[in-house]
Design an enzyme around this catalytic site. Structure first.
Site, PDB file in Angstrom:
ATOM      1  N   ASP A 138     -14.286   5.225   9.517  1.00 39.52           N
ATOM      2  CA  ASP A 138     -14.293   5.720   8.001  1.00 39.52           C
ATOM      3  C   ASP A 138     -15.113   3.365   7.769  1.00 39.52           C
ATOM      4  O   ASP A 138     -14.469   3.492   7.685  1.00 39.52           O
ATOM      5  CB  ASP A 138     -12.864   5.782   7.340  1.00 39.52           C
ATOM      6  CG  ASP A 138     -13.767   6.389   5.955  1.00 39.52           C
ATOM      7  OD1 ASP A 138     -14.297   6.441   5.292  1.00 39.52           O
ATOM      8  OD2 ASP A 138     -12.593   5.831   4.941  1.00 39.52           O
TER       9      ASP A 138
ATOM     10  N   LYS B  66       0.870  -1.134   0.502  1.00 40.46           N
ATOM     11  CA  LYS B  66      -0.312  -0.078  -0.256  1.00 40.46           C
ATOM     12  C   LYS B  66       0.945   1.537   0.112  1.00 40.46           C
ATOM     13  O   LYS B  66       2.140   1.761   1.036  1.00 40.46           O
ATOM     14  CB  LYS B  66      -0.385   0.112   1.184  1.00 40.46           C
ATOM     15  CG  LYS B  66      -2.189   0.873   1.574  1.00 40.46           C
ATOM     16  CD  LYS B  66      -2.757   1.084   2.159  1.00 40.46           C
ATOM     17  CE  LYS B  66      -3.886   1.925   2.159  1.00 40.46           C
ATOM     18  NZ  LYS B  66      -4.961   2.401   3.361  1.00 40.46           N
TER      19      LYS B  66
END
Length: 490
Positions: free
Chosen positions: A226, A121
């Protein structure tokens, strides 16, 4: 920017040396001067400028000459530095295809030497789609100026720390492998984002599992902030895995309840639309905000804190317990100081008035005593003899009368002297009168010393009124001059 690792094969050691020099210069420069890059890199015969032209050709650095001739790293150059470091560590050996794109990061497949596939990532903060980082994230803390590369590095470090801690506590998260700069290496989750799933065999069980994760995180002192269908992975066996952690905050955060309720509402809204969650269950859970029943909607106030607090361990965003206690103490102290200021000022005024009155009265008493019987009072205070005050007064007056008949007193001349000098002269006369037969000089000296000490103690070692600083009060109507004038009259 698209990651093209083909150019990585042809970069030399000097290229990475100059890239590292630009990175080091960006710690305190937005645009690093070319001279500074050359000085940090330390290449011979002007090799730094040749390497900079090669890096500029591959778009690893950006040239800016608006104010001065300088360079800065691009995200591609930052990617190459992170990948080179991880490859040297032996974390992975090859980079594969891109498997995911987000508003803050890109995800690629990487493989180790033994063929194990991992996920890489790369955080890319500062994109046009998400530039409100200062208001949406707390990476900056107290800083005002920032760099997108530095913010990406902070986000990667924060996500790696949260992922590792949650994995150690048994949460369904990817396994954290390694981290460098803005790059995080983790295990590859065999599943799909929940947003791509159209049907589930047991939607109620998955729904309860997801809500249980939100509550369990809150019990450990964290809130995801989130938690939606984009950050939940589900495999063929309907096993849930949560991802994306850099925005997590502590339950002590001032907006913790709002973040918690928002995560719960996102899950309810998605399952109601996509999987047609039963209306009865929705009504029951929507209707009761603070209820401990099995079908009740989770509430932030009803969450019980577990033994392990990950928010303090990981220094999550928000107020920790220690900071909250310190802030409460600070507020209470300010309130007490403000309330006590008025009382203290009034008390100080009263004390000042009392001190002035005491000083005036003491001056009055001292002047009266010195004017009436100066010798008697000094002898009564400081002499070590066993006679009484009355007896000494009588003897001193009688003997002084006899001496005055024979010799005139030294104080009768017209010289104006200090009060202390007159007292000393009187005492010396008394000593001479008390000892007509001529006692030892040593005893007379000791008595004189004792009397001088008593005089100094009585006057508090202060200067007399007619001091050299008396001219300061001439022609001025200050309070000090008035007090001195009254004292002089007394």
């Amino acid at each position: 920017m698209k990651l093209d690792v083909n150019a990585l094969r042809y970069l030399s050691k000097d290229d990475f040396r100059v890239l590292t020099a630009v990175e080091m210069g960006m710690r305190n420069h937005e645009i690093v001067p070319a001279e500074l890059v050359d000085r940090i890199a330390g290449l011979k015969h002007g090799g730094t400028y040749k390497v900079l032209r090669n890096l500029l050709k591959n778009k690893l650095v950006h040239h800016d000459a608006t104010k001065y001739d300088g360079y800065r790293l691009t995200y591609l150059g930052y990617d190459f530095l992170a990948i080179k470091t991880l490859v040297n560590r032996g974390v992975f050996a090859s980079v594969g295809r891109q498997i995911g794109v987000g508003k803050e990061s890109d995800i690629f497949e990487v493989a180790t030497e033994d063929g194990t596939v991992l996920a890489m990532k790369l955080h890319r903060l500062g994109r046009t789609s998400f530039r409100a980082v200062k208001s949406k994230r707390d990476y900056l803390a107290h800083r005002r100026s920032f760099n997108w590369l530095y913010l990406s590095r902070l986000a990667a470090l924060k996500e790696f720390a949260f992922m590792k801690a949650l994995g150690d506590h048994g949460f369904p998260v990817p396994t954290a492998v390694d981290c460098n700069r803005h790059c995080v290496i983790m295990s590859l989750v065999q599943g799909y984002p929940l947003v791509q799933v159209k049907e589930l065999q047991n939607p109620d069980d998955v729904f309860d599992t997801i809500l249980g994760l939100v509550v369990r995180l809150a019990e450990h002192g964290l809130i995801h902030c989130d938690f939606n269908e984009f950050n939940i992975m589900i495999d063929d066996d309907e096993k849930v895995t949560m991802i994306d952690f850099p925005q997590m905050v502590s339950v002590k955060h001032r907006n913790a309840q709002m973040f918690f309720d928002r995560d719960i509402e996102c899950i309810y809204k998605f399952f109601r639309k996509r999987f047609h969650l039963s209306s009865e269950k929705c009504e029951e859970q929507d209707g009761s905000d603070i209820d401990d029943g099995e079908n009740s909607r989770p509430s932030f106030l009803s969450v019980q804190k577990a033994a392990g607090s990950l928010d303090k361990e990981l220094a999550a965003s928000g107020f920790t317990r220690k900071e909250q206690v310190e802030m409460d103490k600070y507020i209470d102290q300010n309130a007490e100081e403000e309330s006590s200021d008025d009382d203290s000022t009034s008390e100080q005024d009263n004390e000042d008035v009392d001190d002035v009155a005491v000083k005036i009265s003491s001056l009055k008493i001292a002047e009266q005593d010195s004017a009436e019987v100066p010798d008697c009072t000094l002898v009564a205070r400081d002499s070590n003899e066993t006679e009484t005050f009355a007896e000494k007064n009588e003897t001193s007056t009688s003997r002084s009368g006899e001496n005055n008949s024979i010799n005139p007193s030294p104080s009768s001349n017209g010289d104006s002297k200090e009060p202390t000098e007159s007292l000393d002269n009187d005492d010396s006369d008394d000593d001479s009168s008390d000892n007509p037969d001529g006692e030892d000089d040593a005893l007379a000296k000791q008595l004189n010393k004792q009397r001088k000490r008593a005089i100094a103690a009585a006057h508090g070692r202060r200067r007399p009124i007619s001091s050299r600083n008396a001219y300061k009060y001439k022609g001025k109507g200050t309070m000090n001059s008035k007090i001195e004038r009254q004292a002089c009259k007394w």
